[in-house]
Design an enzyme around this catalytic site. Structure first.
Site, PDB file in Angstrom:
ATOM      1  N   GLN A 345      77.911  30.873  -6.900  1.00  0.00           N
ATOM      2  CA  GLN A 345      78.835  29.747  -6.963  1.00  0.00           C
ATOM      3  C   GLN A 345      78.879  29.000  -5.636  1.00  0.00           C
ATOM      4  O   GLN A 345      79.569  27.989  -5.528  1.00  0.00           O
ATOM      5  CB  GLN A 345      80.232  30.252  -7.312  1.00  0.00           C
ATOM      6  CG  GLN A 345      80.315  30.929  -8.665  1.00  0.00           C
ATOM      7  CD  GLN A 345      81.638  31.635  -8.867  1.00  0.00           C
ATOM      8  OE1 GLN A 345      81.820  32.777  -8.484  1.00  0.00           O
ATOM      9  NE2 GLN A 345      82.585  30.949  -9.461  1.00  0.00           N
ATOM     10  N   ASN A 346      78.182  29.500  -4.633  1.00  0.00           N
ATOM     11  CA  ASN A 346      78.221  28.905  -3.304  1.00  0.00           C
ATOM     12  C   ASN A 346      77.235  27.747  -3.194  1.00  0.00           C
ATOM     13  O   ASN A 346      76.263  27.664  -3.946  1.00  0.00           O
ATOM     14  CB  ASN A 346      77.915  29.958  -2.242  1.00  0.00           C
ATOM     15  CG  ASN A 346      78.953  31.057  -2.218  1.00  0.00           C
ATOM     16  OD1 ASN A 346      80.093  30.861  -2.624  1.00  0.00           O
ATOM     17  ND2 ASN A 346      78.556  32.229  -1.761  1.00  0.00           N
ATOM     18  N   ILE A 347      77.489  26.896  -2.219  1.00  0.00           N
ATOM     19  CA  ILE A 347      76.650  25.708  -2.027  1.00  0.00           C
ATOM     20  C   ILE A 347      76.016  25.698  -0.640  1.00  0.00           C
ATOM     21  O   ILE A 347      75.495  24.683  -0.204  1.00  0.00           O
ATOM     22  CB  ILE A 347      77.491  24.428  -2.213  1.00  0.00           C
ATOM     23  CG1 ILE A 347      78.683  24.422  -1.263  1.00  0.00           C
ATOM     24  CG2 ILE A 347      77.958  24.290  -3.654  1.00  0.00           C
ATOM     25  CD1 ILE A 347      79.497  23.149  -1.290  1.00  0.00           C
ATOM     26  N   ASP A 348      76.061  26.842   0.048  1.00  0.00           N
ATOM     27  CA  ASP A 348      75.633  26.885   1.449  1.00  0.00           C
ATOM     28  C   ASP A 348      74.144  27.142   1.627  1.00  0.00           C
ATOM     29  O   ASP A 348      73.662  27.151   2.761  1.00  0.00           O
ATOM     30  CB  ASP A 348      76.430  27.948   2.209  1.00  0.00           C
ATOM     31  CG  ASP A 348      76.474  29.279   1.477  1.00  0.00           C
ATOM     32  OD1 ASP A 348      75.470  29.634   0.826  1.00  0.00           O
ATOM     33  OD2 ASP A 348      77.512  29.966   1.549  1.00  0.00           O
ATOM     34  N   HIS A 363      76.656  25.703  -9.024  1.00  0.00           N
ATOM     35  CA  HIS A 363      77.381  24.488  -8.663  1.00  0.00           C
ATOM     36  C   HIS A 363      76.588  23.610  -7.705  1.00  0.00           C
ATOM     37  O   HIS A 363      77.165  22.828  -6.959  1.00  0.00           O
ATOM     38  CB  HIS A 363      78.729  24.864  -8.047  1.00  0.00           C
ATOM     39  CG  HIS A 363      79.604  25.634  -8.980  1.00  0.00           C
ATOM     40  ND1 HIS A 363      80.358  26.713  -8.577  1.00  0.00           N
ATOM     41  CD2 HIS A 363      79.821  25.499 -10.303  1.00  0.00           C
ATOM     42  CE1 HIS A 363      81.011  27.204  -9.627  1.00  0.00           C
ATOM     43  NE2 HIS A 363      80.702  26.483 -10.672  1.00  0.00           N
ATOM     44  N   CYS A 395      71.074   4.775   0.355  1.00  0.00           N
ATOM     45  CA  CYS A 395      69.778   4.869  -0.313  1.00  0.00           C
ATOM     46  C   CYS A 395      68.821   3.839   0.291  1.00  0.00           C
ATOM     47  O   CYS A 395      69.162   2.649   0.377  1.00  0.00           O
ATOM     48  CB  CYS A 395      69.928   4.631  -1.810  1.00  0.00           C
ATOM     49  SG  CYS A 395      68.358   4.616  -2.717  1.00  0.00           S
ATOM     50  N   SER A 441      83.867  37.097  -5.633  1.00  0.00           N
ATOM     51  CA  SER A 441      84.341  35.992  -6.470  1.00  0.00           C
ATOM     52  C   SER A 441      85.536  36.455  -7.280  1.00  0.00           C
ATOM     53  O   SER A 441      85.550  37.567  -7.800  1.00  0.00           O
ATOM     54  CB  SER A 441      83.233  35.506  -7.412  1.00  0.00           C
ATOM     55  OG  SER A 441      83.738  34.529  -8.305  1.00  0.00           O
ATOM     56  N   SER A 442      86.537  35.574  -7.398  1.00  0.00           N
ATOM     57  CA  SER A 442      87.706  35.891  -8.215  1.00  0.00           C
ATOM     58  C   SER A 442      87.539  35.413  -9.648  1.00  0.00           C
ATOM     59  O   SER A 442      88.418  35.632 -10.475  1.00  0.00           O
ATOM     60  CB  SER A 442      88.963  35.265  -7.601  1.00  0.00           C
ATOM     61  OG  SER A 442      88.797  33.870  -7.468  1.00  0.00           O
ATOM     62  N   ARG A 466      87.506  41.502  -2.435  1.00  0.00           N
ATOM     63  CA  ARG A 466      88.675  41.854  -1.633  1.00  0.00           C
ATOM     64  C   ARG A 466      89.858  42.282  -2.492  1.00  0.00           C
ATOM     65  O   ARG A 466      90.667  43.100  -2.075  1.00  0.00           O
ATOM     66  CB  ARG A 466      89.086  40.675  -0.746  1.00  0.00           C
ATOM     67  CG  ARG A 466      88.218  40.488   0.487  1.00  0.00           C
ATOM     68  CD  ARG A 466      88.803  39.409   1.390  1.00  0.00           C
ATOM     69  NE  ARG A 466      88.062  39.313   2.627  1.00  0.00           N
ATOM     70  CZ  ARG A 466      88.314  40.028   3.709  1.00  0.00           C
ATOM     71  NH1 ARG A 466      89.285  40.915   3.689  1.00  0.00           N
ATOM     72  NH2 ARG A 466      87.602  39.873   4.798  1.00  0.00           N
TER      73      ARG A 466
END
Length: 747
Positions: A345-348, A363, A395, A441-442, A466
């Site tokens: 789910q991360n975008i890093d 995502h 652009c 992830s929750s 966690r």
């Protein structure tokens, strides 16, 4: 398929003849053509008198060899003769079947894809499903190309062409989640036609919930649709409980799905969102017109003002961070051939940096950027300079006066669809997976949150996070800092995994909660007694009375001041306040103010007055331990310990699992956060297993009907428990951004 259609429409031709033409043309002269087995009913795979088993090879008549048209005609006549010999009844069956999926010998037409489950959440239709999946897998090259036929650029990301297909996709989670016998849209449509009040349906679905009167009927029907779209909850397996079981699964399983969230990137130094100095707080100062922090991820707001997003983009842009131990662990699993897919789910983009190949970025990511107008696509390096100079990248191909010619990183914003690749992958991975691991992830935002309930329920599931996730049932819960837990697992796995360990010390297990720390004991000794005088017959409301309200307010203020250092969690030098604790304190103070209000004492008769005050006092008593003395159990552990709480929960350092001072019952940090009253009831260590969803009752006796894909929308209303989470997740995608796809220290 277009060629097949063209051949089938030629004058004098037939679908079967077209297929035979192609097969005959592709076979060397003199070689026999194989008869394709038919699946259209009994007796159709062999001629009368032939033994059962595989269909024998056929010789093309000599006169037909070298002439594809003659060969096709010969095969067609032979097939007709077989059908006639099979009898009238079988001929009728063959005709019906051929109309549905078999275009005669030599060419099997495209099969129509039925709903994922024809029965109510029925996943047992294996025969037809396997054939469809084999055909679809062959069509997209499943398992042969991890990106499902898309072109691969050297950096491991999609080509422009494949991404354009993804943008135009109509795929949704309904393609891979269990489907009810009658779809929610059909169900609602039927009730709309007969004029059913949606509040009646909601009363049956959520008996203890009263929807706000201002919600219109269409909003309420949307709520019904989203509730009915929820797949049934999985039940925990009783034979998998311990960390030893988890290690054994990691050693033996070969098709592991790893679902990752923000928790795997916390130790990488990526800025959080919700702390006092987090991204949200700074954006609020720099952009006071921002309606709410999540608006920077809203596609409509982005079109109006992209500056807040690009300020955020600079904070976590690729190239500034290194992968965590979690990323390296997943990459090694991939290298050893154990990883079926990593859904992140991360975008890093840290998965690519770590070398993970089988990756689905649910995502999107910063890896590429594309123009909002012409869709021209570039690598992240092409816009890096503008982003770090805080200039909105434009652009190069669009006119300079076009206001929306903005190069937007290909992150999934609110209001945008998830990539089709995600849905395609899940559709087939759900039947391949033999182990699911959720890390950091929750699982609060759909459709990713639907994955644990959508794979076969017998597949083992492990949680590394966690905090526990009360709305899901995992077989083993390893709670704490993700890197700490992965480090321990690597020690136990040995070999190449042991070389990944950051901490060379293997942790020891304890089974009894350690005593309270001296700091906590000293703090508790200074606390006054519970601000309620409860008589021996505490069950009688007549004998329960609160003290003077000013005493409660004073004590709460003192407790709030003294307890500040106990209500925050440490995460690599970053302190984050517990929002649920703050919310609880506000509820307590609100109740205390009500008790101070002199008007309260003048309302109603003496009996009504006493009952009202008793109710307020009861609420205060429930809130008191949550506000005054909740401490993380993990803080009692020394540096080399973890706590085992039977049957399946482990507490490592960093776990957000709390202990109440009065009865020392464990509770989750999220306890009470969804409650309207602010009260908190500590869940038991072994949560009861839910029965099959009551929603199924709505479908009993109804005929199978296909339904349109689900779409999120509408608005929710307040309620408690799992139903509230289901509504919140299903109705609006605009929720906890940090829990969705943007790294934070609260995952």
């Amino acid at each position: 398929m277009a060629d097949e259609a063209a051949l089938a429409l030629q004058p004098g031709g037939s679908p079967s003849a077209a297929g035979a033409d192609r097969e005959a043309a592709s076979s060397p002269a003199g070689e026999p053509l194989r008869k394709r087995p038919r699946r259209d009913g009994p007796g159709l795979e062999r001629s009368p008198g032939e033994p059962g088993g595989a269909a024998p090879e056929r010789e093309v008549p000599a006169a037909a060899r070298g002439c594809p048209g003659a060969a096709a005609a010969a095969l067609w006549r032979e097939a007709e003769a077989e059908a006639a010999a099979a009898g009238g009844e079988q001929e009728a069956q063959a005709t019906a079947a051929a109309g549905e999926g078999d275009n005669g010998p030599g060419l099997q037409g495209p099969s129509r894809e039925p709903p994922l489950a024809d029965n109510l959440y029925d996943e047992d239709d294996d025969d037809e499903g396997e054939e469809e999946e084999e055909a679809a897998a062959a069509a997209i090259g499943y398992r042969d190309n991890l990106l499902f036929g898309d072109e691969i650029i050297t950096n491991g990301f999609h080509s422009c062409e494949s991404d354009e297909e993804d943008r135009a996709s109509h795929a949704s989670s309904s393609d891979w989640t269990p489907r009810p016998r009658i779809g929610p849209y059909t169900f609602v449509q039927q009730h709309l036609m007969i004029g059913t009040d949606p509040r009646t349906i909601l009363k049956d679905l959520l008996p203890e919930t009263i929807p706000p009167p201002e919600l219109d009927d269409m909003t309420l029907w949307q709520i019904v649709i989203n509730i009915l779209s929820e797949p049934p909850k999985r039940k925990k397996r009783k034979d998998i409980n311990t960390i030893e079981d988890a290690v054994k699964l990691l050693q033996e399983c070969k098709k592991i799905i790893v679902l990752t969230g923000a928790g795997v990137s916390v130790s990488c130094g990526i800025p959080d969102f919700r702390s006092r100095d987090g991204i949200y707080a700074r954006l609020a100062v720099d952009f006071p017109d921002l309606p709410d922090p999540q608006a920077m991820f809203d596609i409509e707001y982005f079109r109006k003002d992209p500056r807040p997003f690009f300020k955020f983009a600079k904070e976590i842009y690729p190239g500034q961070f290194q992968p965590s131990l979690c990323h390296k662990f997943i990459a090694l699993s991939d290298k050893e051939g154990k990883l079926l897919r990593n859904y992140t789910q991360n975008i890093d983009t840290l998965e690519q940096v770590a070398g993970i190949q089988r990756i689905i970025q649910c995502h999107g990511s910063f890896a590429t950027a594309s123009c909002l107008i012409c869709k021209y696509k570039v690598d992240c390096e092409a816009v890096r300079g503008d982003i770090f100079n805080q200039v909105v990248p434009r652009c190069p191909r669009c006119p300079a006066d076009e206001p929306l010619a903005i190069m937007k990183p290909e992150i999934v914003f609110f209001g945008e669809n998830l990539p089709e690749q995600f849905h395609r992958a899940m559709k087939y991975d759900k039947d391949e997976v033999d182990l699911l691991i959720v890390i950091g992830s929750s699982l609060k935002v759909r459709p990713v949150a639907l994955i644990p309930s959508s794979i076969p329920h017998e597949v083992p599931q492990i949680l590394i996070n966690r905090e526990p996730l009360p709305h899901l049932h995992f077989d083993v819960e390893l709670l704490g800092d993700c890197d700490v837990i992965i480090n321990e697992l690597c020690h136990r796995l040995g070999g190449e995994y042991a070389k990944l360990c950051c901490n060379p010390v293997k942790l020891s297990e304890i089974t009894e909660k350690p005593p309270r720390t001296q700091k906590e004991l000293a703090y508790l000794s200074e606390l006054p007694p519970t601000p309620l005088h409860v008589s021996e017959d505490s069950s009688s409301p007549e004998r329960t009375s609160p003290p003077d309200s000013s005493v409660i307010v004073t004590l709460l203020d003192q407790a709030a001041k003294s307890n500040d250092d106990l209500d925050v969690s440490e995460s690599k030098g970053c302190m984050e306040e517990k929002p649920q604790e703050v919310q609880t304190s506000r509820n307590v103070e609100s109740i205390a103010e009500q008790m101070e209000n002199p008007d309260l004492k003048n309302v109603g008769s003496s009996t009504g007055e006493k009952n009202e005050r008793t109710s307020v006092a009861g609420t205060v008593r429930k809130c008191w331990p949550n506000r005054v003395a909740k401490e993380q159990i993990s803080r009692r552990l020394d540096g080399n310990q973890y706590l085992f709480l039977p049957p399946n929960r482990y507490i490592f350092h960093g776990a957000e699992v709390y202990s109440d001072s009065e009865d020392d019952v464990l509770s989750s940090s999220s306890c009470g956060s969804n409650s309207d009253s602010g009260t908190c009831q500590s869940p038991s260590l072994e949560e009861p297993m839910e029965d099959e969803s009551e929603i199924e009752e709505f479908y009993n006796g109804l005929e199978d009907e296909p339904d349109v894909p689900e779409r999120a929308g509408g608005a929710g209303f307040g309620t408690d428990g799992d139903d509230q989470e289901a509504i919140n997740e299903a109705i609006s995608v605009k929720q906890e951004v940090t829990d969705m796809n943007y790294p934070s220290n609260k995952s």
